[in-house]
Design a protein around this motif. Structure first.
Motif, mmCIF file in Angstrom:
data_model
loop_
_atom_site.group_PDB
_atom_site.id
_atom_site.type_symbol
_atom_site.label_atom_id
_atom_site.label_comp_id
_atom_site.label_asym_id
_atom_site.label_seq_id
_atom_site.Cartn_x
_atom_site.Cartn_y
_atom_site.Cartn_z
ATOM 1 N N LEU A 105 4.393 38.946 59.225
ATOM 2 C CA LEU A 105 4.582 38.125 58.034
ATOM 3 C C LEU A 105 3.521 37.025 57.946
ATOM 4 O O LEU A 105 3.284 36.279 58.897
ATOM 5 N N ALA A 106 2.895 36.914 56.779
ATOM 6 C CA ALA A 106 1.938 35.847 56.519
ATOM 7 C C ALA A 106 2.687 34.543 56.228
ATOM 8 O O ALA A 106 3.870 34.569 55.845
ATOM 9 N N PRO A 107 2.049 33.388 56.399
ATOM 10 C CA PRO A 107 2.698 32.126 56.023
ATOM 11 C C PRO A 107 3.154 32.158 54.568
ATOM 12 O O PRO A 107 2.416 32.575 53.673
ATOM 13 N N GLY A 108 4.383 31.753 54.328
ATOM 14 C CA GLY A 108 4.953 31.785 52.990
ATOM 15 C C GLY A 108 5.450 33.146 52.557
ATOM 16 O O GLY A 108 5.898 33.308 51.419
ATOM 17 N N GLY A 109 5.382 34.129 53.460
ATOM 18 C CA GLY A 109 5.783 35.488 53.117
ATOM 19 C C GLY A 109 7.283 35.690 53.122
ATOM 20 O O GLY A 109 8.067 34.821 53.521
ATOM 21 N N ARG A 110 7.674 36.883 52.676
ATOM 22 C CA ARG A 110 9.084 37.227 52.553
ATOM 23 C C ARG A 110 9.348 38.595 53.160
ATOM 24 O O ARG A 110 8.447 39.429 53.282
ATOM 25 N N VAL A 111 10.589 38.824 53.510
ATOM 26 C CA VAL A 111 11.038 40.109 54.020
ATOM 27 C C VAL A 111 12.099 40.652 53.081
ATOM 28 O O VAL A 111 12.986 39.910 52.631
ATOM 29 N N LEU A 112 11.984 41.925 52.757
ATOM 30 C CA LEU A 112 13.004 42.631 51.974
ATOM 31 C C LEU A 112 13.607 43.692 52.875
ATOM 32 O O LEU A 112 12.930 44.632 53.282
ATOM 33 N N VAL A 113 14.877 43.507 53.213
ATOM 34 C CA VAL A 113 15.544 44.408 54.144
ATOM 35 C C VAL A 113 16.836 44.913 53.530
ATOM 36 O O VAL A 113 17.496 44.204 52.765
ATOM 37 N N GLY A 114 17.184 46.152 53.820
ATOM 38 C CA GLY A 114 18.431 46.722 53.326
ATOM 39 C C GLY A 114 19.170 47.419 54.446
ATOM 40 O O GLY A 114 18.565 48.175 55.221
ATOM 41 N N ASP A 115 20.475 47.171 54.530
ATOM 42 C CA ASP A 115 21.263 47.777 55.606
ATOM 43 C C ASP A 115 22.721 47.874 55.171
ATOM 44 O O ASP A 115 23.156 47.242 54.206
ATOM 45 N N GLY A 116 23.480 48.655 55.916
ATOM 46 C CA GLY A 116 24.888 48.849 55.614
ATOM 47 C C GLY A 116 25.770 47.753 56.172
ATOM 48 O O GLY A 116 25.381 46.989 57.067
ATOM 49 N N PHE A 117 26.989 47.672 55.650
ATOM 50 C CA PHE A 117 28.004 46.764 56.182
ATOM 51 C C PHE A 117 29.372 47.388 55.910
ATOM 52 O O PHE A 117 29.506 48.313 55.090
ATOM 53 N N TRP A 118 30.380 46.889 56.595
ATOM 54 C CA TRP A 118 31.739 47.382 56.384
ATOM 55 C C TRP A 118 32.417 46.572 55.294
ATOM 56 O O TRP A 118 32.427 45.345 55.344
#
Length: 245
Positions: free
Chosen positions: A131-144
């Protein structure tokens, strides 16, 4: 029929390999991409559909994808060529958890690929390295959505409820700045597309030696969805920023 072939046929009518409709994907990318000339990385990119949509929407964007599947990357290259974005896309065939790059990225995404890293928090740890400074992460996962049966837990792994999932993410040093919880319609549409596309391929190719296996895989998946996890499984996508640093 190997896993790559099953994935190719089962996603023929739903190229985003997650329970999200087109509007949801577009909104998540708009919230995740911080500027028009961003550099984007997809860890576990599969057929590259997220990157193709990002490249088409942002003409100055550059993207890279990492996946272990040769067949998926071949599909991504051809799709990028047809979309006219191949010159702005780099693809790497290797384990996403071991990928190293000489430059950082403004958005690192990994949706539905947490199994490749050993869970959601290890996925975020892998993303943070790029990740670069000021960057973002887009993550997707399951949950109950409620207490799962033993069979569902054994089938889908070590998930938590939504509130606990967000608590774990926050404790790991991340702040959500956007999110999307898949609707029941999105969840069902994905499963119908997955099972239906694979079954249709099998029925359309009765002479292919893989046809019986494909039809059996579609039937098994449909039965597991309807009888084991449909009423307890949810899916969340989060746009995250590091809380500090």
């Amino acid at each position: 029929m190997n896993r790559d072939q099953i994935s190719l046929h089962s996603h023929a009518d739903h190229p985003i390999a997650a329970p999200l409709d087109d509007d949801s994907v577009r909104h998540l990318l708009e919230h995740g991409i911080p500027r028009a000339d961003a550099r984007v990385l997809d860890l576990g990119c599969g057929g590259g559909e997220w990157l193709l949509r990002a490249l088409s929407a942002f003409p100055r964007l550059r993207a890279e994808g990492v996946d272990i599947s040769e067949g998926s990357l071949t599909h991504a290259r051809e799709a990028a060529r047809l979309a006219g974005v191949q010159q702005r896309l780099a693809l790497h065939q290797e384990d996403a958890s071991e990928f190293a790059s000489p430059h950082a990225f403004d958005l690192v995404l990994s949706v539905g690929a947490a199994h490749a890293f050993g869970g959601l928090l290890p996925t975020l740890a892998a993303a943070r390295k790029h990740l670069a400074p000021g960057g973002r992460v887009l993550v997707g996962d399951g949950f109950w959505t409620r207490e799962p049966s033993r069979e569902a837990a054994e089938m889908l792994g070590d998930l938590s409820d939504l509130a606990t999932t967000l608590d774990h993410v926050a404790a790991d040093g991340w702040t959500p700045v956007h999110g999307h919880i898949s609707t029941q319609q999105e969840l069902d549409a994905y499963e119908w597309a997955w099972t239906g596309s694979l079954a249709s391929w099998a029925l359309d190719h009765p002479e292919d030696p893989d046809s019986p296996r494909a039809l059996a895989a579609a039937t098994t998946h449909r039965d597991e969805w309807l009888n084991v996890y449909r009423d307890v499984f949810g899916f969340v996508c989060l746009v995250l920023r590091p809380t500090s640093g």
